[in-house]
Design a protein around this motif. Sequence first.
Motif, PDB file in Angstrom:
ATOM      1  N   LEU A   1     -73.539 -55.817  25.194  1.00 49.49           N
ATOM      2  CA  LEU A   1     -74.828 -54.779  25.417  1.00 49.49           C
ATOM      3  C   LEU A   1     -75.483 -55.448  24.465  1.00 49.49           C
ATOM      4  CD1 LEU A   1     -73.179 -51.387  25.193  1.00 49.49           C
ATOM      5  CD2 LEU A   1     -73.577 -52.357  27.686  1.00 49.49           C
ATOM      6  N   ASN A   2     -76.760 -54.825  25.323  1.00 47.59           N
ATOM      7  CA  ASN A   2     -77.947 -55.367  24.210  1.00 47.59           C
ATOM      8  C   ASN A   2     -77.578 -53.873  23.416  1.00 47.59           C
ATOM      9  OD1 ASN A   2     -78.230 -58.528  25.485  1.00 47.59           O
ATOM     10  ND2 ASN A   2     -79.627 -57.060  27.026  1.00 47.59           N
TER      11      ASN A   2
ATOM     12  N   ASP B   1     -80.760 -52.116  23.175  1.00 46.85           N
ATOM     13  CA  ASP B   1     -80.951 -50.925  24.114  1.00 46.85           C
ATOM     14  C   ASP B   1     -80.071 -50.061  24.714  1.00 46.85           C
ATOM     15  OD1 ASP B   1     -81.043 -52.871  25.257  1.00 46.85           O
ATOM     16  OD2 ASP B   1     -82.943 -52.747  26.854  1.00 46.85           O
TER      17      ASP B   1
ATOM     18  N   THR C   1     -78.968 -51.743  26.965  1.00 43.95           N
ATOM     19  CA  THR C   1     -78.191 -52.255  28.858  1.00 43.95           C
ATOM     20  C   THR C   1     -77.223 -54.148  28.608  1.00 43.95           C
ATOM     21  OG1 THR C   1     -80.013 -53.710  27.459  1.00 43.95           O
ATOM     22  CG2 THR C   1     -80.717 -51.679  28.797  1.00 43.95           C
TER      23      THR C   1
ATOM     24  N   SER D   1     -70.130 -53.523  37.476  1.00 43.35           N
ATOM     25  CA  SER D   1     -71.000 -53.119  36.505  1.00 43.35           C
ATOM     26  C   SER D   1     -71.128 -52.248  35.740  1.00 43.35           C
ATOM     27  CB  SER D   1     -72.659 -52.635  37.590  1.00 43.35           C
ATOM     28  OG  SER D   1     -72.384 -51.657  38.307  1.00 43.35           O
TER      29      SER D   1
ATOM     30  N   ASP E   1     -73.241 -49.947  35.076  1.00 41.95           N
ATOM     31  CA  ASP E   1     -73.837 -48.840  36.266  1.00 41.95           C
ATOM     32  C   ASP E   1     -73.157 -47.444  36.623  1.00 41.95           C
ATOM     33  OD1 ASP E   1     -76.520 -49.317  35.623  1.00 41.95           O
ATOM     34  OD2 ASP E   1     -76.857 -50.284  37.770  1.00 41.95           O
TER      35      ASP E   1
ATOM     36  N   LYS F   1     -72.156 -45.610  33.379  1.00 41.35           N
ATOM     37  CA  LYS F   1     -73.253 -44.722  33.197  1.00 41.35           C
ATOM     38  C   LYS F   1     -73.583 -43.234  34.060  1.00 41.35           C
ATOM     39  CE  LYS F   1     -76.726 -47.540  32.373  1.00 41.35           C
ATOM     40  NZ  LYS F   1     -77.868 -48.622  32.576  1.00 41.35           N
TER      41      LYS F   1
END
Length: 242
Positions: free
Chosen positions: A37-38, A40, A42, A100, A102, A105
């Motif tokens: 991850l970054n 933020d 993402t 992914s 996503d 999430k």
Amino acid sequence: SVFFILADPAPLTRVTYAGDGLHADFEKEDLVGCFALNDDLTAAEGDGFKPNACYRVSVHTNITTGEDRRFLSPVTAEDDINKTADRYLFYYPYDSEITSLDRLKAYIHSVNTDQNDRDRYEASDLLWDICTPDDDLKAVYVEMDHAMAQIIVEVESGLIKEGTVPTLLNIPTTVSKLDLVKSDLETMTADMDVEGSYELAEDSRKSITMWEFGYATSGNLMFRAAVPANHSMPSGSLAIQI
């Protein structure tokens, strides 16, 4: 040579319990998923940032003290994720169909209705951690939280037939929109009541057969079940059948 280290001591990080019934450890060969991850939160992209990299738990034993230390090693060379990411997300049990970030999430997780088996009980639980590299030691310490809740029932051994286990009644078995891209348990639970997030499937309410874990320190038989968190039952509802 070890970069991802399972934090020690790390109570309640997994469903394989020590003799005290409380301390839980990962076991050798357990499979764990990883996303880079970054800052933020993402997904990190580029060479060496494979989505859903697969890691296995390895164990080193200190030959002087006999104590075990657990760390995560890539299953294949392709899974050896780049060590330059800002953060890393780990989750257990590993799901090869997650392609992914996503998916994590808005994750859908279902527990088994028959958990009177160690493997089915473990597959019913869900753990995750978002961790940050330690700049000084050039390592990442992974300490997972449970995204599921746990129900424990104790029964005096003389009051239950051998081989018989309690059954939980009318329990939701599926949760959707579970956001694992949260940095900690406090952040996740704060969002559970936010509209559009964390939905219990009311039509998934079923009976759950519990796992006979063994004897508690009280001498009673102890039974466990992993269930979706954050739900209530009306007063007077039948909850447990023995």
